[in-house]
Scaffold this motif. Sequence first.
Motif: not given
Length: 199
Positions: A3-7, A11-18
Amino acid sequence: GVVNDRKTVMTYLLNTNREVAHLSQLIDDLFELTTLDAGRQLDDKEAFCLREMLSETVETLRPRATSRQITLNGRIGKGVSHVCIAPSKIQRVLYNLLDNAIRHTPEGERVLVEAFTDAEQVRVSVNNTGSVIPPESLPQIFDSFYRGDHARQRTRDGYRGTGLGLAIARGFVEAHGGNIWVESTPHTGTTFTFTLPPA
């Protein structure tokens, strides 16, 4: 590069962090449980003011309870003072029980922690109204990795338990020579109680 869009990336980064935080908690819990299973003795016991510990824990968790519209209070008996404990371990037990109570209490209900002397021991109880543990779950509630159907779901903040918190709480309490148990009825809600030796 999927994916390329920032939003979506965020979302993926937050899920990974969780998920990393959840895995880290699981590893910590497994370490604690392994230590308990190995029969390691608590070598950091001292006479500690239980009244102070209860007050600090309640105040730490009060903002979380308030944000969920839950009333959180503490009640400490006159005879409750110092207990012979490993402070960090009993702090963990108390925090786990109160945190669980807040997570499983519906809005508008209450959580109450009480401590009082009972014969030759100190008794601490955490009661929450508005939720009940099914009778068939009660015998397994302190087993490692056991999670009831409700506990398997993520909360609003994305939290999900490891299924080890109550097993660790039981291990810490029993390592102090105490007992821990739970009672749950529609009339009174759910109450976790544990005992400790006085100083």
